[in-house]
Design a protein around this motif. Structure first.
Motif, mmCIF file in Angstrom:
data_model
loop_
_atom_site.group_PDB
_atom_site.id
_atom_site.type_symbol
_atom_site.label_atom_id
_atom_site.label_comp_id
_atom_site.label_asym_id
_atom_site.label_seq_id
_atom_site.Cartn_x
_atom_site.Cartn_y
_atom_site.Cartn_z
ATOM 1 N N UNK A 40 77.850 -12.600 39.373
ATOM 2 C CA UNK A 40 76.732 -13.227 38.679
ATOM 3 C C UNK A 40 75.629 -12.198 38.483
ATOM 4 N N UNK A 99 71.743 -16.071 39.303
ATOM 5 C CA UNK A 99 71.140 -15.767 38.002
ATOM 6 C C UNK A 99 69.655 -16.112 38.009
ATOM 7 N N UNK A 140 85.829 -24.547 46.380
ATOM 8 C CA UNK A 140 85.971 -23.767 45.150
ATOM 9 C C UNK A 140 85.652 -22.279 45.354
ATOM 10 N N UNK A 187 86.661 -18.854 46.253
ATOM 11 C CA UNK A 187 88.031 -18.330 46.300
ATOM 12 C C UNK A 187 88.514 -17.985 47.710
ATOM 13 N N UNK A 224 88.546 -12.300 42.263
ATOM 14 C CA UNK A 224 87.493 -11.945 41.314
ATOM 15 C C UNK A 224 87.308 -10.440 41.288
ATOM 16 N N UNK A 235 73.376 -7.073 33.323
ATOM 17 C CA UNK A 235 73.821 -6.526 32.036
ATOM 18 C C UNK A 235 73.006 -7.123 30.899
ATOM 19 N N UNK A 239 76.620 -9.866 35.605
ATOM 20 C CA UNK A 239 76.430 -10.530 34.308
ATOM 21 C C UNK A 239 74.959 -10.571 33.945
ATOM 22 N N UNK A 273 82.802 -25.382 50.935
ATOM 23 C CA UNK A 273 83.033 -25.427 49.504
ATOM 24 C C UNK A 273 84.406 -24.872 49.138
ATOM 25 N N UNK A 277 76.854 -18.932 41.633
ATOM 26 C CA UNK A 277 76.653 -18.162 40.407
ATOM 27 C C UNK A 277 75.317 -18.527 39.769
ATOM 28 N N UNK A 280 88.399 -9.180 37.425
ATOM 29 C CA UNK A 280 87.357 -9.120 36.406
ATOM 30 C C UNK A 280 86.935 -7.670 36.195
ATOM 31 N N UNK A 281 86.163 -7.470 35.138
ATOM 32 C CA UNK A 281 85.677 -6.129 34.837
ATOM 33 C C UNK A 281 84.157 -6.112 34.946
#
Lengths: 332, 335
Positions: A250, A222, A70, A72, A276, A256, A253, A68, A218, A280-281
């Protein structure tokens, strides 16, 4: 596109002479050479590498097979492989398998047909027959990011990565550890090994479980966390190790959304140290693989084996490094 | 590697017969055919695609050049190009130009030398000579992510994208508006134009310059940090960045400074990469239909390659969509 024959005709020489000029053969007079080169430039003639490759029995192509692009880490790897190959006069034939072993098998076949000079592959499934059979392939082939008996490989120790994370979690005072990924992943083995040694129990129900070669994306993370929470009501852990950075994000996110604070309630660490992790935070604690060394070393093995077909298998395993960031720090 | 002759010898037939079996043309008895296929398997024979491509004048290879594969936007496009090409029996030679025009030229030359059947390129600059030569030399090519006259191209309207963001900011009642990127970018020009229509000026002290060639995140992070030292910047209400990475760089710098996003400043990006969805706060962005770009680009090039007639160049412009997330919840609209 203009051919060598046409250049010969325009320059009023034989095709063999044009060939000699292009290949810098000394037996052509300066006058003829200049006349031919003028035509070459004027009509923007490009020698046909395919034709050259037949004569030289070398295609100057390196086959690259990834699950894959995509992801990173793989994009990074591809970037370096491309630039290193090009500076050595090679091009990459790229194949994205989407994790499908049938697609991977077809890629290997086309690469053989295309007479690529070398193959770099991140297998979709290490146990597939066509992967095990690579030990008999007569094209220099290097497995990337995994180690396999009897086939050249360049990888990072995933077991060592798990150990690093376990030590870090323990040091931060976490005792209830969870994991996202496959139960067969050596990252989990490494994690368990250290926990065991320190007398900390690892509960298998704290695994958000993936099948060994299931894509950890991702979206699926989830879904699996939601399923888990629906089933068990809560995640009874204080630290979570995800098998890659995107999975870690993921998870952040998603958790949270369910009201967990990261790292306040649950510390999280990823793997790969992709951008990433630092862009990111919260900034993500992660384990880094030396991507540039992996790419360069793998190509060097191919170049070496092209010249010298020795049978000795080369397995290079790099040690990963832990990069500690805010996502796993104990809140004071 | 075994050759066709080796197969012929083992099967006790002529190499012409072997060739007929491989290419599936001409009459060969079933008995011979099975025998030849068995020999091919036994010797692990693979027909030489390079030789076939010379004979047929077709390589079944497409060259792809993108400026930066590390940008997930291009990663997703390449994935879709590869999928469609592979599905149609074509291979991909992939090159990254690292946003460097000289590298792009070199790699394009390499692809041409390989006589790939077609080239898909997201050019660093549209008007460079080596791009226009593709046309003069009649090489089937499709320009991706940009729109270029005289070429087949598939792009997404950056104008519409920038206007969507401008309109979104206006709808939120935001007036002190900034931009991250370059002024020559069509996104900047169209963004500014639409704001002007509503009598909103894109003021210089809200403008953050960012080329974004290598690491857009870090570049915009530092550029924003620098800007934050300038008193007149501090009352900025909304910022549009030319891509998601640059937007996230700006968000991070603003947060580090103590601003709350979106309570103090709304920020929007462009490309709607998975970063936009994964970041906190989720980033409002412009979604480009990446799946369609890759797939349609390959479909066009296959048509160019296989069609005997000259086809008039098509410039397909796809329309982007605004994806609203937390990063632009306006001051007045906050819960």
């Amino acid at each position: 596109m203009i051919t060598m024959d046409e250049i010969a005709e325009i320059a009023g020489v034989s095709q063999a002479t044009v060939s000699r000029v292009i290949n810098n053969h000394p037996s052509v007079s300066l006058k003829t050479r200049l006349a031919v080169m003028e035509c070459v430039r004027k009509f923007n003639y490009q020698p046909n590498i395919t034709a050259q490759s037949l004569v030289r029995q070398q295609s100057f192509l390196i086959g690259l097979i990834l699950p894959n692009i995509t992801v990173p880490f793989f994009a990074n790897l591809t970037n370096i492989i491309d630039s290193e190959s090009c500076s050595n006069g090679y091009n990459i034939v790229f194949h994205n398998t989407g994790g499908n072993i049938q697609s991977e098998k077809e890629a290997l076949n086309t690469f053989k047909n295309r007479r690529v000079d070398g193959i770099l592959i991140v297998p979709a499934n290490l146990h597939a027959k066509h992967i095990i059979d690579l030990k008999n392939i007569n094209i220099p082939t290097v497995i990337l990011t995994h180690t396999l008996k009897d086939i050249d490989s360049v990888s990072t120790s995933h077991c060592a990565a798990g150990e690093l994370i376990a030590k870090h979690f323990i040091q931060q005072g976490y005792r209830k550890i969870g994991y996202i990924g496959s139960a067969n992943d050596s990252k989990l083995q490494g994690l368990k090994k250290i926990l065991n040694r320190e007398g900390i129990q690892f509960e298998d129900r704290n695994i958000i479980h993936y099948n060994e070669f299931e894509q950890v994306s991702a979206h699926t993370v989830k879904q699996k966390i939601e399923n888990y929470l629906n089933q068990f009501g809560k995640l009874d852990i204080d630290a979570l190790f995800a098998c890659n950075d995107s999975a870690a994000f993921s998870a952040i996110k998603c958790l949270e959304k369910f009201g967990y604070k990261i790292p306040g309630n649950i510390a999280i660490a990823g793997f790969g140290n992709t951008y990433l992790a630092y862009e990111l935070k919260p900034e993500l604690t992660s384990v880094t693989q030396p991507v540039s060394e992996i790419a360069k070393t793998a190509l060097n093995i191919i170049f070496k084996k092209m010249k010298n077909r020795d049978k000795e298998t080369i397995n290079i395993v790099y040690k990963p490094k832990l990069i500690i960031r805010e996502s796993s720090l104990r809140r004071k | 590697m075994p050759t066709m002759q080796d197969i012929a010898k083992k099967a006790g037939v002529s190499s012409a017969t072997v060739s007929r079996v491989i290419n599936g043309n001409g009459k060969v008895s079933e008995k011979k055919r099975i025998k030849i296929i068995e020999c091919m398997k036994a010797l692990n024979y693979h027909p030489n695609a390079a030789a076939q491509s010379l004979a047929r004048n077709q390589s079944f290879l497409l060259g792809v050049i993108v400026p930066n594969i590390k940008n997930p936007f291009f990663g997703e496009i390449l994935e879709n190009i590869a999928r469609t090409a592979q599905y149609n029996g074509y291979g991909i030679i992939f090159c990254n130009s690292d946003n460097d025009i000289n590298k792009e030229k070199k790699k394009l030359d390499l692809l041409r030398n390989r006589h790939v059947d077609g080239i898909l390129i997201a050019p660093v600059e549209k008007n460079s000579d080596h791009i226009s030569y593709l046309k003069t030399d009649n090489i089937p090519s499709v320009i991706i992510t940009q729109d270029l006259k005289g070429f087949d191209s598939i792009s997404i309207s950056h104008i519409t994208g920038a206007e969507l963001i401008a309109q979104h900011f206006i709808d939120l009642g935001l007036k002190k508006i900034g931009y991250v990127g370059l002024k020559k970018d069509i996104k900047y020009i169209s963004f500014k134009k639409l704001l002007n229509k509503f009598n909103i000026e894109l003021k210089e002290h809200y403008y953050i310059s960012c080329k974004g060639r290598q690491n857009a995140f870090l570049e915009s992070y530092y550029a924003t940090q620098k800007k934050l030292k300038d008193e007149s910047f501090l009352d900025v209400e909304a910022i549009f960045a030319f891509n998601d990475l640059a937007a996230l760089g700006t968000v991070t710098a603003l947060k580090d400074y103590g601003f709350k996003i979106p309570e103090n400043v709304s920020v929007a990006g462009f490309d709607n990469t998975f970063l936009a969805a994964e970041s906190t706060p989720g980033l409002t962005s412009i979604a480009q239909p990446v799946d369609d770009i890759g797939r349609i680009a390959v479909e066009i090039i296959l048509e160019l390659i296989t069609s005997k007639k000259t086809i008039k160049p098509k410039n397909i412009i796809l329309q982007p969509k605004l994806v609203e997330r937390e990063s632009t919840l306006g001051v007045n609209n906050s819960i």
